[in-house]
Design a protein around this motif. Structure first.
Motif, mmCIF file in Angstrom:
data_model
loop_
_atom_site.group_PDB
_atom_site.id
_atom_site.type_symbol
_atom_site.label_atom_id
_atom_site.label_comp_id
_atom_site.label_asym_id
_atom_site.label_seq_id
_atom_site.Cartn_x
_atom_site.Cartn_y
_atom_site.Cartn_z
ATOM 1 N N MET A 1 0.741 -1.226 0.170
ATOM 2 C CA MET A 1 -0.218 0.065 0.063
ATOM 3 C C MET A 1 0.809 1.045 -0.035
ATOM 4 O O MET A 1 1.983 1.331 0.525
ATOM 5 C CB MET A 1 -0.947 -0.008 1.131
ATOM 6 N N TYR A 2 0.510 2.406 -0.568
ATOM 7 C CA TYR A 2 1.002 3.553 -0.518
ATOM 8 C C TYR A 2 1.703 4.059 0.888
ATOM 9 O O TYR A 2 0.760 4.083 1.829
ATOM 10 C CB TYR A 2 0.466 4.719 -1.000
ATOM 11 N N GLN A 111 3.213 13.726 -7.824
ATOM 12 C CA GLN A 111 4.657 13.343 -7.649
ATOM 13 C C GLN A 111 5.073 12.367 -6.442
ATOM 14 O O GLN A 111 5.655 11.503 -6.724
ATOM 15 C CB GLN A 111 5.724 14.375 -7.614
ATOM 16 N N ALA A 112 4.486 12.804 -5.124
ATOM 17 C CA ALA A 112 4.372 12.224 -4.041
ATOM 18 C C ALA A 112 3.831 10.559 -4.180
ATOM 19 O O ALA A 112 4.495 9.459 -3.767
ATOM 20 C CB ALA A 112 4.095 12.746 -2.907
ATOM 21 N N ALA A 117 4.048 4.696 -5.339
ATOM 22 C CA ALA A 117 3.194 3.593 -5.722
ATOM 23 C C ALA A 117 4.069 2.112 -5.971
ATOM 24 O O ALA A 117 4.949 2.109 -6.142
ATOM 25 C CB ALA A 117 2.973 3.902 -7.222
ATOM 26 N N PRO A 118 3.358 1.146 -5.604
ATOM 27 C CA PRO A 118 3.899 -0.006 -5.563
ATOM 28 C C PRO A 118 4.565 -0.397 -6.733
ATOM 29 O O PRO A 118 3.928 -0.052 -7.857
ATOM 30 C CB PRO A 118 2.560 -1.113 -5.040
ATOM 31 N N LEU A 123 -1.816 4.127 -12.070
ATOM 32 C CA LEU A 123 -2.765 4.979 -11.508
ATOM 33 C C LEU A 123 -3.443 5.339 -12.512
ATOM 34 O O LEU A 123 -3.139 5.730 -13.769
ATOM 35 C CB LEU A 123 -2.068 6.160 -10.879
ATOM 36 N N PHE A 124 -4.879 5.374 -12.413
ATOM 37 C CA PHE A 124 -5.904 5.905 -13.493
ATOM 38 C C PHE A 124 -6.708 7.145 -12.633
ATOM 39 O O PHE A 124 -6.888 6.975 -11.561
ATOM 40 C CB PHE A 124 -6.737 5.210 -14.215
ATOM 41 N N LEU A 125 -7.227 7.948 -13.398
ATOM 42 C CA LEU A 125 -8.112 8.884 -12.849
ATOM 43 C C LEU A 125 -9.187 9.646 -13.650
ATOM 44 O O LEU A 125 -9.069 9.288 -14.859
ATOM 45 C CB LEU A 125 -7.258 9.980 -12.553
#
Length: 157
Positions: A1-2, A111-112, A117-118, A123-125
């Motif tokens: 997890m992040y 950016q963080a 991210a594993p 990622l999607f948005l």
């Protein structure tokens, strides 16, 4: 997890992962975010919703603080993709308070999140078609508009 081993800090800005202890402090920003999209605040329901998501590890909260005050947040919802056979998390919410815009907080949050991210994940948005400022930021931070799939929605009665 992040997770964030160490918070990213500049003299006035801190970007860090959040948890249940941050819910009450981030609520005003969540209300402003909902208002940005024309929704009512529904403060008690919003608080309960976020608290449950965090307690059940169904969401990941990231925070941007400016001079120690809450100035922005991002919420991710973990998921997976059968097509890519990898983790594919939804970056559902990203918001920076109007008075804190223009200094790079949104970019720093993104950016963080990307840095934490594993390995092997993506990622999607989604964003409003007319939110050109957000779209420009997403392009600048490496996001690419999907050219293969459309977004469809169904809601139960």
């Amino acid at each position: 997890m992040y997770t964030s081993e160490s918070a990213t800090t500049t003299p006035d800005i801190t970007i860090r992962s959040g948890d249940e202890r941050d819910v009450d402090n981030v609520l005003p920003l969540l209300v402003a975010y909902r208002q940005f999209y024309g929704l009512e605040s529904e403060l008690p329901a919003l608080r309960t919703f976020l608290l449950q998501r965090l307690q059940q590890r169904q969401a990941v909260l990231w925070l941007a603080l400016l001079d120690g005050a809450m100035a922005g947040f991002a919420l991710l919802y973990p998921g997976f993709s059968t097509l890519s056979l990898q983790r594919r998390d939804l970056l559902h919410d990203l918001f920076v308070a109007p008075q804190a815009r223009g200094i790079g907080l949104g970019r720093m949050l993104l950016q963080a999140i990307q840095a934490a991210a594993p390995a092997g994940s993506s990622l999607f948005l989604e964003t409003a078609h007319n939110n050109h400022t957000a779209q420009a930021l997403y392009r600048q931070t490496g996001f690419v508009a999907d050219q293969h799939f459309g977004t469809w929605e169904w809601t139960s009665a």
